[in-house]
Design a protein around this motif. Structure first.
Motif, PDB file in Angstrom:
ATOM      1  N   ASP A 165       0.820  -1.213   0.000  1.00 27.22           N
ATOM      2  CA  ASP A 165       0.000   0.000   0.000  1.00 27.22           C
ATOM      3  C   ASP A 165       0.851   1.259   0.000  1.00 27.22           C
ATOM      4  N   LEU A 166       1.963   1.232   0.733  1.00 25.22           N
ATOM      5  CA  LEU A 166       2.817   2.412   0.801  1.00 25.22           C
ATOM      6  C   LEU A 166       3.637   2.611  -0.467  1.00 25.22           C
ATOM      7  N   ARG A 167       3.701   1.545  -1.304  1.00 26.03           N
ATOM      8  CA  ARG A 167       4.465   1.589  -2.546  1.00 26.03           C
ATOM      9  C   ARG A 167       5.907   2.036  -2.308  1.00 26.03           C
ATOM     10  N   LEU A 168       6.490   1.457  -1.282  1.00 26.81           N
ATOM     11  CA  LEU A 168       7.874   1.774  -0.965  1.00 26.81           C
ATOM     12  C   LEU A 168       8.800   1.102  -1.967  1.00 26.81           C
ATOM     13  N   PRO A 169       9.919   1.731  -2.287  1.00 35.40           N
ATOM     14  CA  PRO A 169      10.877   1.108  -3.215  1.00 35.40           C
ATOM     15  C   PRO A 169      11.451  -0.173  -2.619  1.00 35.40           C
ATOM     16  N   LYS A 170      11.887  -1.069  -3.513  1.00 39.44           N
ATOM     17  CA  LYS A 170      12.414  -2.351  -3.055  1.00 39.44           C
ATOM     18  C   LYS A 170      13.864  -2.260  -2.603  1.00 39.44           C
ATOM     19  N   GLY A 171      14.557  -1.217  -3.011  1.00 39.82           N
ATOM     20  CA  GLY A 171      15.954  -1.054  -2.627  1.00 39.82           C
ATOM     21  C   GLY A 171      16.251   0.388  -2.293  1.00 39.82           C
ATOM     22  N   PRO A 172      17.369   0.662  -1.594  1.00 42.59           N
ATOM     23  CA  PRO A 172      17.668   2.029  -1.151  1.00 42.59           C
ATOM     24  C   PRO A 172      17.882   3.030  -2.278  1.00 42.59           C
ATOM     25  N   PHE A 173      18.215   2.552  -3.499  1.00 43.68           N
ATOM     26  CA  PHE A 173      18.493   3.478  -4.597  1.00 43.68           C
ATOM     27  C   PHE A 173      17.456   3.397  -5.722  1.00 43.68           C
ATOM     28  N   ASP A 174      16.398   2.602  -5.491  1.00 46.46           N
ATOM     29  CA  ASP A 174      15.395   2.422  -6.542  1.00 46.46           C
ATOM     30  C   ASP A 174      14.644   3.706  -6.858  1.00 46.46           C
ATOM     31  N   ALA A 175      14.496   4.610  -5.889  1.00 47.25           N
ATOM     32  CA  ALA A 175      13.798   5.870  -6.144  1.00 47.25           C
ATOM     33  C   ALA A 175      14.529   6.714  -7.189  1.00 47.25           C
ATOM     34  N   LEU A 176      15.847   6.528  -7.313  1.00 45.47           N
ATOM     35  CA  LEU A 176      16.608   7.243  -8.347  1.00 45.47           C
ATOM     36  C   LEU A 176      16.181   6.783  -9.731  1.00 45.47           C
ATOM     37  N   VAL A 177      15.878   5.487  -9.846  1.00 48.76           N
ATOM     38  CA  VAL A 177      15.408   4.946 -11.133  1.00 48.76           C
ATOM     39  C   VAL A 177      13.995   5.435 -11.411  1.00 48.76           C
ATOM     40  N   HIS A 178      13.142   5.398 -10.380  1.00 47.63           N
ATOM     41  CA  HIS A 178      11.750   5.818 -10.571  1.00 47.63           C
ATOM     42  C   HIS A 178      11.648   7.291 -10.966  1.00 47.63           C
ATOM     43  N   SER A 179      12.588   8.104 -10.451  1.00 49.05           N
ATOM     44  CA  SER A 179      12.550   9.537 -10.773  1.00 49.05           C
ATOM     45  C   SER A 179      13.239   9.860 -12.094  1.00 49.05           C
TER      46      SER A 179
END
Length: 768
Positions: A165-179
């Protein structure tokens, strides 16, 4: 209760549009499934180290906020991230978990439910900590371990749904890919490069791909759900570090940012590393914590080490400024993390200190001359380092493919990570150790055992070597067996009554005296201290040991060698033909050795030996179960001393304090109110001591170990009970009636003497 219950609860989660909708039903169904009154859900605050809960119906319920601290069971569960099962809310049960643990009544007040017992479980998915689930008040009886096991399964499925539900990234640097800052291929390449260079991934992302540090920090903040703190050009002073050792903080990538009213704000590179968080709690000793996340290279910069910062970032702080802040800090050249750690280890011993090591004729495997030389140097240095710090064991452990291995050392009974060992160096190092200990270097599929001897500064160090094949390669343990002097009897830290009784036993002409406890509890040290007291020219003393660790002039000492049939039993039979007065048997491993010992004691000799049992009364029944004749043993036995080694408070920094009423009542109850008066301690003026940490103890708060003891001396009634094969519990009651005190009671007495604290005592034994 059956785990199938989880399947029905999981269906609710699967078909609900969101976790919140599912919880509206689960909050009714979970208590039915577990036969309890209430299920409570605390969620982690999205940016603070706090738990929040809505107690009551819907949005009209009372909002509760609890810090990650010992001030509540839920907050402490969030802090340690392991389940807690409380069968009651008695002070004594809380104290067994943590002396400062308390129960926060806010939820009870809001819902009019009075908590009697509960299970408190962390909700985690992967590295993400999401909250705490509590099951409250078992309707029939109290919660048991089966309830806890099923509740763990429930916590797992709840955490998975919350994470989705929170849609948290699977890894510490995955948000860099999503952005869109980097693509997935670039991230994998950065991880691979970081592994090869032995540096943090963030260093590669900044150096090679130009990713801004604030963007990396934002990704970490999103993943770990804690605020990111950037380095802004200021090196922290010694005062700001609260007296912590900089080298220790640099090695573990964390630092204290602020401390107020018992709560600490801590900057750490991985807020999900439970082992690291435990070390932090141990080092700081605060009651509550707020965690922040930082980049590893920037945490080093806070501490004055700029070696991993990109050149452009180093300009923010000049070398002169750093040296002004840190006059003792030496600037280091840029190098990978593993090499830096290795350099730190090697720098603790000078190049002129060499080991005199003999080699065997085993053929070495095909490795480069450079790797061979590195392996030889590495092995020499870790042995010297282990000897200098007083380590009892060296552990070399392989990592996953592509990952560094680990060198750990056991000091004062606890394993400590010393440094990583590069994967390319691990196999040559293991081969070198095999060559020293005469093992087959080509055999990696089966366990092997051997021995090696080295000489350091004229002192011989013997090591027992054990190799064990694991899924990632061979793991090796070297046990240090440096021959040493016998400890004086007065240094055993026996209670006055126990010392008096053992001295009386020493004067007896024949019999058996046993020292018992687990491996590494100091049994051999105690026996040699006793032998040192009775080692006079008029006594002929023989010892058989495996191996001989302590030598004394005047003793005839023999070492077991099973490869040629030189066993304990065979040597003991030889002793009986060699006119002994006293015989020390390293261990009664089997029935034959035990029988020979009993026979020797009945024919005019005094026999000392050890056994691996948990308590003195249990030792008696264990030997009878082995097949010893009860009547003979009841006549031969003169005493059984059970012991453990407990970490002692550092004498340089331990801090006295007046115990609270709760602590006083707990210790009195644990010692036994009927016995406590014998300690001669009054409530007024009573003092305890707490661990603090200083440079002498490496900020641990503990330095060295001491013994706690339980001495059973048989009376005529106890001898009759042994002959009748009376159970251990009955023998214990009889022994306590005539003065025996348990290990736990002896430990409490030494807590009041300032030797240790309750936490260390509870790690090695438990109340009865």
């Amino acid at each position: 209760m059956q785990p199938q219950i989880i399947l029905s609860l999981n269906k609710i989660l699967q078909y609900a549009p969101s976790f919140d909708e599912a919880w509206k039903q689960l909050v009714q169904e979970i208590p039915k499934a577990f036969g309890c009154e209430q299920a409570r859900l605390y969620r982690k605050h999205p940016s603070r180290s706090e738990l929040v809960a809505r107690a009551g119906v819907g949005d009209r319920g009372t909002l509760i906020s609890l810090p990650f601290a010992t001030s509540s069971v839920a907050g402490y569960t969030a802090l340690i991230r392991i389940p807690i099962l409380l069968k009651s809310l008695d002070r004594s049960e809380f104290a067994l978990i943590h002396p400062e643990l308390r129960f926060a009544p806010q939820y009870d007040t809001a819902t009019s439910v009075v908590t009697r017992n509960l299970i408190s479980l962390p909700l985690s998915h992967g590295e993400a900590f999401l909250g705490v689930l509590q099951l409250v008040n078992k309707r029939e009886g109290t919660f048991d371990r089966e309830d806890e096991a099923v509740a763990r399964l429930l916590a797992g499925v709840l955490a998975r749904k919350m994470h989705e539900d929170l849609r948290l990234p699977k890894g510490p640097f995955d948000a860099l890919v999503h952005s869109g800052l980097i693509d997935a291929e670039t991230l994998e390449a950065a991880k691979s490069t970081a592994a090869q260079q032995r540096v943090p991934v963030s260093v590669v992302l900044r150096r090679q791909y130009g990713v801004p540090p604030l963007e990396i920090g934002a990704s970490l903040e999103r993943y770990y759900q804690v605020p990111f703190v950037p380095f802004e050009g200021k090196v922290l002073s010694d005062a700001a570090l609260m007296g912590m050792n900089r080298a220790y903080l640099q090695k573990n990538f964390w630092l204290p940012l602020q401390r107020e009213e018992g709560r600490c704000i801590v900057l750490v590179h991985n807020p999900a590393d439970l082992n690291l968080l435990e070390d932090i709690r141990h080092a700081l000793g605060a009651s509550g914590y707020e965690f922040r996340v930082g980049l590893p290279e920037e945490i080093l910069a806070f501490l004055g080490d700029f070696s991993l910062l990109p050149e452009a970032a180093r300009g923010a702080v000049t070398r002169e400024e750093a040296e002004e802040e840190l006059p003792a800090m030496e600037m280091v050249e840029e190098e990978d993390a593993a090499a830096s750690d290795l350099h730190e280890l090697l720098s603790t011993v000078t190049g002129e200190e060499n080991l005199d090591i003999g080699t065997t004729s085993h053929e070495e495997e095909d490795i480069s001359a450079e790797s061979r030389q590195q392996a030889v140097s590495f092995v020499n240095k870790i042995i010297i380092h282990a000897h200098k710090i007083g380590a009892s064991d060296i552990h070399l452990e392989p990592g996953k493919p592509g990952k560094a291995g680990t060198v750990r050392m056991r000091v004062d009974g606890a394993c400590t990570k010393i440094l990583p060992i590069p994967e390319a160096l691990l196999r040559p190092v293991i081969s070198r150790i095999k060559i020293l200990s005469g093992l087959n270097i080509a055999e990696r599929r089966l366990p092997q055992d051997g021995k090696a001897k080295v000489r350091f500064k004229g002192k011989e160090i013997e090591m027992r070597v054990a190799t064990v094949p694991t899924v990632y390669g061979e793991s090796v343990v070297l046990r240090m067996l440096a021959a040493g002097q016998a400890l004086p009897f007065e240094k055993l830290n026996l209670s006055a009554i126990n010392a008096q009784r053992i001295e009386a036993i020493m004067k007896k002409p024949h019999g058996i005296f046993l020292v018992v406890g687990p491996t590494g509890s100091g049994k051999t040290t105690t026996l040699h201290a006793i032998l040192g007291r009775i080692n006079t020219p008029d006594k002929k003393i023989w010892t058989v040991e495996d191996p001989v660790e302590i030598t004394q002039p005047g003793l005839q000492q023999v070492q077991v060698d099973t490869s040629i049939g030189l066993t304990f039993a065979r040597i003991m039979r030889a002793f009986l033909r060699a006119d002994p007065d006293v015989i020390l048997v390293g261990e009664m491993r089997d029935l034959e050795t035990a029988q020979i010992g009993v026979e020797a004691s009945l024919t005019g000799h005094f026999v000392f030996s050890t056994l691996h049992t948990n308590s003195a009364p249990e030792t008696v029944t264990r030997l009878l179960e082995m097949g010893i004749e009860p009547l003979n043993f009841s006549e031969a036995i003169q005493g059984v001393l059970a012991q453990r080694l407990v970490k002692t408070l550092c004498p340089a920094c331990k801090q006295p304090y007046t115990p609270s009423d709760e602590e006083w009542d707990f210790l009195v109850a644990q010692y036994g109110e009927e016995y406590f008066a014998e300690l001669g301690i009054q409530r007024d003026g009573a003092q305890l001591y707490r661990a603090v940490g200083c440079s002498r103890c490496g900020q641990e708060g503990y330095k060295g170990r001491t013994g706690i003891h339980e001495l059973l001396v048989p009376t005529p009634e106890i001898r009759k009970a042994i002959a009748r094969r009376t159970p251990a519990d009955e023998i214990k009651k009889m022994a306590m009636a005539v003065g025996m005190r348990t290990l736990y009671q002896d430990g409490i007495a030494k807590i009041f003497r300032g030797d240790m604290d309750i936490l260390q005592l509870q790690k090695v034994t438990a109340s009865d």
